[in-house]
Design a protein around this motif. Structure first.
Motif, PDB file in Angstrom:
ATOM      1  N   UNK A   1     -50.480 -83.758 -32.915  1.00 28.61           N
ATOM      2  CA  UNK A   1     -49.401 -83.082 -32.196  1.00 28.61           C
ATOM      3  C   UNK A   1     -48.659 -84.043 -31.271  1.00 28.61           C
ATOM      4  N   UNK A   2     -47.541 -83.579 -30.740  1.00 27.71           N
ATOM      5  CA  UNK A   2     -46.651 -84.439 -29.957  1.00 27.71           C
ATOM      6  C   UNK A   2     -47.289 -84.977 -28.682  1.00 27.71           C
ATOM      7  N   UNK A   3     -48.363 -84.345 -28.220  1.00 28.01           N
ATOM      8  CA  UNK A   3     -49.029 -84.830 -27.013  1.00 28.01           C
ATOM      9  C   UNK A   3     -50.037 -85.927 -27.309  1.00 28.01           C
ATOM     10  N   UNK A   4     -50.017 -86.450 -28.565  1.00 24.81           N
ATOM     11  CA  UNK A   4     -50.874 -87.569 -28.917  1.00 24.81           C
ATOM     12  C   UNK A   4     -52.290 -87.198 -29.298  1.00 24.81           C
ATOM     13  N   UNK A   5     -52.573 -85.919 -29.483  1.00 24.60           N
ATOM     14  CA  UNK A   5     -53.918 -85.480 -29.829  1.00 24.60           C
ATOM     15  C   UNK A   5     -53.970 -84.990 -31.269  1.00 24.60           C
ATOM     16  N   UNK A   6     -55.118 -85.181 -31.904  1.00 21.00           N
ATOM     17  CA  UNK A   6     -55.356 -84.589 -33.219  1.00 21.00           C
ATOM     18  C   UNK A   6     -56.142 -83.306 -33.002  1.00 21.00           C
ATOM     19  N   UNK A   7     -55.608 -82.205 -33.468  1.00 21.60           N
ATOM     20  CA  UNK A   7     -56.205 -80.896 -33.168  1.00 21.60           C
ATOM     21  C   UNK A   7     -56.779 -80.271 -34.444  1.00 21.60           C
ATOM     22  N   UNK A   8     -57.997 -79.767 -34.305  1.00 16.99           N
ATOM     23  CA  UNK A   8     -58.649 -79.071 -35.407  1.00 16.99           C
ATOM     24  C   UNK A   8     -58.346 -77.586 -35.305  1.00 16.99           C
ATOM     25  N   UNK A   9     -57.988 -76.967 -36.409  1.00 19.82           N
ATOM     26  CA  UNK A   9     -57.471 -75.602 -36.408  1.00 19.82           C
ATOM     27  C   UNK A   9     -58.367 -74.670 -37.217  1.00 19.82           C
ATOM     28  N   UNK A  10     -58.044 -73.384 -37.116  1.00 16.17           N
ATOM     29  CA  UNK A  10     -58.638 -72.382 -38.001  1.00 16.17           C
ATOM     30  C   UNK A  10     -57.552 -71.361 -38.339  1.00 16.17           C
ATOM     31  N   UNK A  11     -57.922 -70.261 -38.994  1.00 11.38           N
ATOM     32  CA  UNK A  11     -56.902 -69.341 -39.477  1.00 11.38           C
ATOM     33  C   UNK A  11     -56.292 -68.464 -38.383  1.00 11.38           C
ATOM     34  N   UNK A  12     -56.660 -68.702 -37.111  1.00 10.05           N
ATOM     35  CA  UNK A  12     -55.992 -67.992 -36.017  1.00 10.05           C
ATOM     36  C   UNK A  12     -54.683 -68.673 -35.635  1.00 10.05           C
ATOM     37  N   UNK A  13     -54.426 -69.844 -36.230  1.00  7.67           N
ATOM     38  CA  UNK A  13     -53.252 -70.648 -35.880  1.00  7.67           C
ATOM     39  C   UNK A  13     -52.255 -70.616 -37.035  1.00  7.67           C
ATOM     40  N   UNK A  14     -50.979 -70.425 -36.700  1.00  7.42           N
ATOM     41  CA  UNK A  14     -49.904 -70.443 -37.697  1.00  7.42           C
ATOM     42  C   UNK A  14     -49.279 -71.823 -37.732  1.00  7.42           C
ATOM     43  N   UNK A  15     -49.033 -72.318 -38.942  1.00  5.75           N
ATOM     44  CA  UNK A  15     -48.505 -73.673 -39.116  1.00  5.75           C
ATOM     45  C   UNK A  15     -47.127 -73.667 -39.767  1.00  5.75           C
ATOM     46  N   UNK A  16     -46.327 -74.666 -39.402  1.00  2.17           N
ATOM     47  CA  UNK A  16     -45.113 -75.014 -40.138  1.00  2.17           C
ATOM     48  C   UNK A  16     -45.456 -76.238 -40.972  1.00  2.17           C
ATOM     49  N   UNK A  17     -45.310 -76.145 -42.271  1.00  2.02           N
ATOM     50  CA  UNK A  17     -45.701 -77.232 -43.170  1.00  2.02           C
ATOM     51  C   UNK A  17     -44.526 -77.637 -44.042  1.00  2.02           C
ATOM     52  N   UNK A  18     -44.551 -78.885 -44.524  1.00  5.89           N
ATOM     53  CA  UNK A  18     -43.631 -79.266 -45.586  1.00  5.89           C
ATOM     54  C   UNK A  18     -44.368 -79.095 -46.909  1.00  5.89           C
ATOM     55  N   UNK A  19     -43.909 -79.754 -47.958  1.00  6.55           N
ATOM     56  CA  UNK A  19     -44.561 -79.596 -49.255  1.00  6.55           C
ATOM     57  C   UNK A  19     -45.915 -80.236 -49.346  1.00  6.55           C
ATOM     58  N   UNK A  20     -46.307 -81.026 -48.310  1.00  2.00           N
ATOM     59  CA  UNK A  20     -47.554 -81.788 -48.388  1.00  2.00           C
ATOM     60  C   UNK A  20     -48.486 -81.533 -47.207  1.00  2.00           C
ATOM     61  N   UNK A  21     -47.929 -81.394 -45.994  1.00  2.00           N
ATOM     62  CA  UNK A  21     -48.761 -81.450 -44.784  1.00  2.00           C
ATOM     63  C   UNK A  21     -48.212 -80.516 -43.713  1.00  2.00           C
ATOM     64  N   UNK A  22     -49.029 -80.225 -42.696  1.00  2.00           N
ATOM     65  CA  UNK A  22     -48.519 -79.508 -41.525  1.00  2.00           C
ATOM     66  C   UNK A  22     -47.620 -80.428 -40.691  1.00  2.00           C
ATOM     67  N   UNK A  23     -46.523 -79.881 -40.184  1.00  2.00           N
ATOM     68  CA  UNK A  23     -45.614 -80.687 -39.372  1.00  2.00           C
ATOM     69  C   UNK A  23     -45.408 -80.089 -37.978  1.00  2.00           C
ATOM     70  N   UNK A  24     -45.937 -78.889 -37.720  1.00  2.00           N
ATOM     71  CA  UNK A  24     -45.834 -78.285 -36.388  1.00  2.00           C
ATOM     72  C   UNK A  24     -46.782 -77.100 -36.306  1.00  2.00           C
ATOM     73  N   UNK A  25     -47.203 -76.784 -35.088  1.00  2.29           N
ATOM     74  CA  UNK A  25     -47.943 -75.551 -34.822  1.00  2.29           C
ATOM     75  C   UNK A  25     -46.917 -74.506 -34.399  1.00  2.29           C
ATOM     76  N   UNK A  26     -46.772 -73.471 -35.200  1.00  2.00           N
ATOM     77  CA  UNK A  26     -45.684 -72.508 -35.030  1.00  2.00           C
ATOM     78  C   UNK A  26     -45.642 -71.925 -33.627  1.00  2.00           C
ATOM     79  N   UNK A  27     -44.486 -72.056 -32.985  1.00  2.00           N
ATOM     80  CA  UNK A  27     -44.256 -71.440 -31.690  1.00  2.00           C
ATOM     81  C   UNK A  27     -44.931 -72.123 -30.530  1.00  2.00           C
ATOM     82  N   UNK A  28     -45.623 -73.260 -30.772  1.00  2.00           N
ATOM     83  CA  UNK A  28     -46.397 -73.890 -29.692  1.00  2.00           C
ATOM     84  C   UNK A  28     -45.996 -75.348 -29.480  1.00  2.00           C
ATOM     85  N   UNK A  29     -46.167 -76.202 -30.502  1.00  3.14           N
ATOM     86  CA  UNK A  29     -45.913 -77.627 -30.325  1.00  3.14           C
ATOM     87  C   UNK A  29     -45.613 -78.266 -31.672  1.00  3.14           C
ATOM     88  N   UNK A  30     -44.785 -79.284 -31.635  1.00  3.53           N
ATOM     89  CA  UNK A  30     -44.435 -79.998 -32.856  1.00  3.53           C
ATOM     90  C   UNK A  30     -45.491 -81.006 -33.254  1.00  3.53           C
TER      91      UNK A  30
END
Length: 794
Positions: free
Chosen positions: A291-320
């Motif tokens: 994420x933009x704050x320089x941290x790698x964050x581990x997620x689960x299905x409680x988190x909504x993601x914005x993804x491209x065709x390959x990878x997550x690119x943002x945490x929806x509504x929270x941080x890029x």
């Protein structure tokens, strides 16, 4: 949230002083105060013009600059920044300036050359982390003005303390809308003019919504060939007044539209968006994103993601995501404007332990039908600030349209609630000012509630809107009014107050425990309670509703005992919740009373020994509540219990209402807690207490008789006492058990009990014959009920 006084003027005509404006906003429910966003030392940092720059005669990396501060002769200042040059406008810390870290600017010599101040970098002014060189100001900056004035544009910042339901006021337009309604003027929204290329946005990117409940709408635009750079002064000044640092023209544009419309937006570097698509989906278990704050964050299905065709690119509504952020060499942008479900954003923010400006707004509810306006506004502003070419149209995924709510509103009902006589025409003007379309017939309005007001659902909500815009201070007080300070109506609250007052009067302290506990913090007091788990807990420590009062009581006791306060008399009267699958809600809420005693009831003195607490004292406390206050007799029966030694069940009639005993160790963390604890369920069946009656003390003598009986060991005292009172007649004043014996000369399974019986009549002296008759009736009742036999009668 901070708003700018000057910025508000773009949307509504204001001729009020900032202080008066803040008062009006506060009266309308938007609590406002004037704040200072600039530090005091900015007042001694002045705008200067570099007239000349010469190399220092004795230092290769230093320059001797002559700087005009607009007050006469230029000042000689030594500067070590590589980017300083003649012709620049720069911030100058004058002699006497004191920085927050304690550094004070003095007249000094650097390598033998006098310096009369310091030219500042952005990091030294705490405006950014950039320390690569001095801060270069706009060429049109007025010489001699302080940095506070330069950065704010002589603006005034107003801080709003908003209630969570007013998400519409999290932007300048929302606040201006309220002001327009308050002042009776028109609201001006920025007009948007777009020049688009022939390339369609839909040919460059597509949007897929895998979870339309979590993300009902997602729109995107593309801007190509932008040039990342510094924002103009007017943008920086407005963001500064709103408490936001300037980053670059693209990020500043997104922040500007956020603070203008209240709708969060995001900008992606298009070159990092793979597969020419955006996919909105739930995160997979243990999926990771930088994420933009320089941290790698581990997620689960409680988190909504914005993804491209390959990878997550943002945490929806929270941080890029760091993998798609806009950099200095970015040229092509993908712009995002979306509506996310508040619950999913709140859940994700809690999971990540992260709060951002975006999540703050999405959690409270944004406008699903305002995202295209915000997106076009951002696109137009980026083209204005950073150049570039806008592709044609938006890609707008909106499978199920969210429609505005229609609410029926009655003018006479509104006036009755508010105590006003507001005309329907004035109500119509208020609705118009708040941008609520409506129709009216015979005083009944049909109001279309816009989707930017998710807090308005019922008629009473519209009554509140009328009241706050009309002005609560304008509602007249009645000429005569009275306040009822006495009532004969008895309520359950009176029952609670009786218990609280009684326990406080006999030396107990009331506590209030937390109604939320960790899942593992549920000791089984009654044995049949099952914890009620929360679907969306605030934290692991508050993941369930308490099923008893014991854990809260034990924590308070532990806190006191660890501070050498071991003689405790505590109680709590509160609600507990347990699982109940037979109820409509799946839960059951009941009132409980918990009482805890520890240490010594009486400390040791020179004439008496100390008296330690025991279950018998607790029985007396409980009896004083039920018998003395409410006229109910309790039964106490021994039982086995994992939490208590000498455990006793508490019964009201045939119903078991509680348990008491010496408290064993609950868990390792509360190992210091020991004492006597009782917890009982409080029912409205207890009643509201008996009326207190007073009578004269009898002038006639009392007669004492002792009764000793042999009875089965399993028969409890309360049953015997109840039988004595039931058969004694009206002359028995009281009975008191004063001797218990089991052992030699007593048959196995039997016990000997001796009672002191006191007889008295208020009108005459009792005869021996009358007393004997009552005595025999008592004995007969015990014989019939429990096969008791007379051991000794005196």
């Amino acid at each position: 949230m901070n708003i700018s006084y000057n910025w508000l003027k773009d949307y509504v005509d204001i001729d009020l002083e900032p202080e008066i404006l803040a008062e009006k906003l506060t009266d309308a429910g938007l609590e406002a105060v004037i704040v200072e966003t600039m530090p005091d030392f900015f007042k001694t940092i002045l705008v200067g013009h570099v007239v000349s720059r010469e190399k220092h005669p004795d230092a290769d990396k230093l320059s001797v600059c002559m700087i005009d501060l607009g007050d006469g002769e230029p000042k000689q200042i030594i500067c070590g920044a590589p980017n300083i040059d003649a012709g620049q406008n720069v911030p100058v810390a004058t002699i006497g300036t004191t920085f927050p870290d304690g550094m004070k600017i003095k007249k000094a010599k650097l390598r033998g050359v006098v310096s009369n101040g310091m030219v500042c970098s952005q990091r030294e002014l705490d405006l950014s982390d950039d320390h690569s060189g001095i801060m270069v100001l706009d060429q049109d900056a007025k010489l001699g003005i302080d940095m506070k004035t330069y950065l704010s544009g002589d603006d005034v910042s107003i801080e709003l303390d908003l209630t969570p339901d007013r998400s519409d006021a999290l932007g300048h337009i929302g606040v201006a809308r309220d002001l327009a309604a308050l002042l009776g003027v028109d609201l001006r929204k920025p007009s948007i003019k777009l020049t688009e290329s022939s390339t369609k946005t839909s040919s460059m990117v597509s949007v897929e919504l895998e979870d339309t409940q979590a993300c009902p709408r997602y729109a995107a635009r593309i801007v190509r060939n932008v040039k990342i750079g510094e924002s103009p002064a007017w943008i920086r000044q407005r963001l500064q007044a709103a408490g936001i640092r300037s980053i670059n023209n693209v990020v500043d544009a997104a922040n500007y539209v956020l603070m203008e419309t209240g709708h969060p937006l995001h900008t992606f570097d298009l070159r990092y968006i793979e597969g020419e698509k955006i996919i909105v989906r739930k995160a997979r278990d243990k999926e990771k994103i930088p994420t933009l704050d320089g941290k790698e964050r581990e997620l689960d299905d409680s988190v909504l993601l914005i993804c491209d065709g390959v990878k997550p690119v943002a945490v929806a509504g929270i941080i890029g995501g760091e993998n798609s952020e806009v950099k200095d060499d970015t040229t092509d942008l993908l712009l995002e404007s979306a509506y996310f479900d508040p619950v999913i954003v709140r859940r994700g923010a809690k999971k990540l332990q992260l709060a951002t400006d975006a999540s703050h707004r999405f959690e409270r509810g944004t406008d699903p039908n305002g995202i295209t306006y915000a997106l076009d506004r951002l696109a137009a502003l980026i083209v204005e600030l950073a150049g570039g070419e806008l592709t044609e149209g938006q890609v707008d995924a909106y499978p199920s349209i969210i429609k505005p709510l229609e609410v029926t509103f009655r003018a006479d009902r509104c006036n009755a609630i508010l105590g006003t006589t507001i005309d329907t025409s004035d109500m119509s003007d208020i609705f118009h000012g708040l941008e609520m379309a409506h129709s009216e017939e015979n005083g009944v309005f049909q109001v279309i509630v816009p989707t930017f007001r998710p807090d308005i659902e019922r008629e009473i909500d519209l009554v509140e809107e009328i009241g706050r815009i009309y002005g609560y201070n304008n509602i007249p007080l009645p000429a005569h009014f009275s306040i009822a300070n006495k009532t004969n109506k008895k309520t359950p609250d009176q029952m609670r107050e009786k218990i609280i007052d009684h326990l406080a009067a006999i030396g107990f302290n009331q506590i209030y425990g937390n109604g939320l506990l960790a899942v593992e913090e549920h000791p089984l007091v009654f044995g049949d309670e099952e914890a009620l788990l929360l679907a969306n807990p605030l934290s692991r420590d508050m993941a369930s509703m308490r099923s008893s009062l014991l854990m809260g009581m034990a924590k308070v006791a532990d806190y006191n005992i660890n501070r050498r306060q071991s003689d405790l008399k505590l109680f709590e009267l509160g609600q507990v919740s347990t699982l109940d699958l037979d109820s409509d809600t799946g839960a059951r809420e009941t009132s409980h009373l918990g009482i805890f005693i520890s240490g010594e009831l009486q400390p040791k003195q020179w004439s008496v020994d100390s008296v330690a607490v025991d279950v018998f004292h607790m029985k007396g406390v409980l009896n004083s509540i039920y018998q003395d206050l409410f006229g109910h007799s309790l039964l106490f029966k021994s039982q086995d219990h994992d939490l208590f030694s000498e455990a006793i069940g508490v019964y009201l009639g045939e119903e078991k209402i509680g348990v008491m005993g010496n408290l064993n160790q609950i868990n390792q963390a509360l190992k210091s807690v020991s004492g006597v604890y009782v917890e009982v369920r409080i029912s409205e069946k207890l009643g509201l207490g008996r009326d207190i009656q007073y009578q004269k003390v009898s002038i006639y003598p009392a007669v004492e008789r002792d009764l000793s009986i042999l009875i089965d060991s399993h028969v409890v005292y309360e049953q015997i006492d109840e039988t004595i009172r039931k058969n004694a007649g009206k002359s028995l004043v009281y009975s008191r058990l004063y001797d218990i014996y089991e052992g030699k000369s007593i048959a196995s399974g039997k016990k000997s009990l001796t009672f002191r019986l006191v007889f008295q009549n208020n009108k005459r002296t009792l005869t021996e014959k009358e007393i004997d008759k009552d005595f025999r009736r008592i004995l007969k009742g015990l014989e019939d009920a429990y096969n008791a036999t007379l051991r000794e009668a005196i």
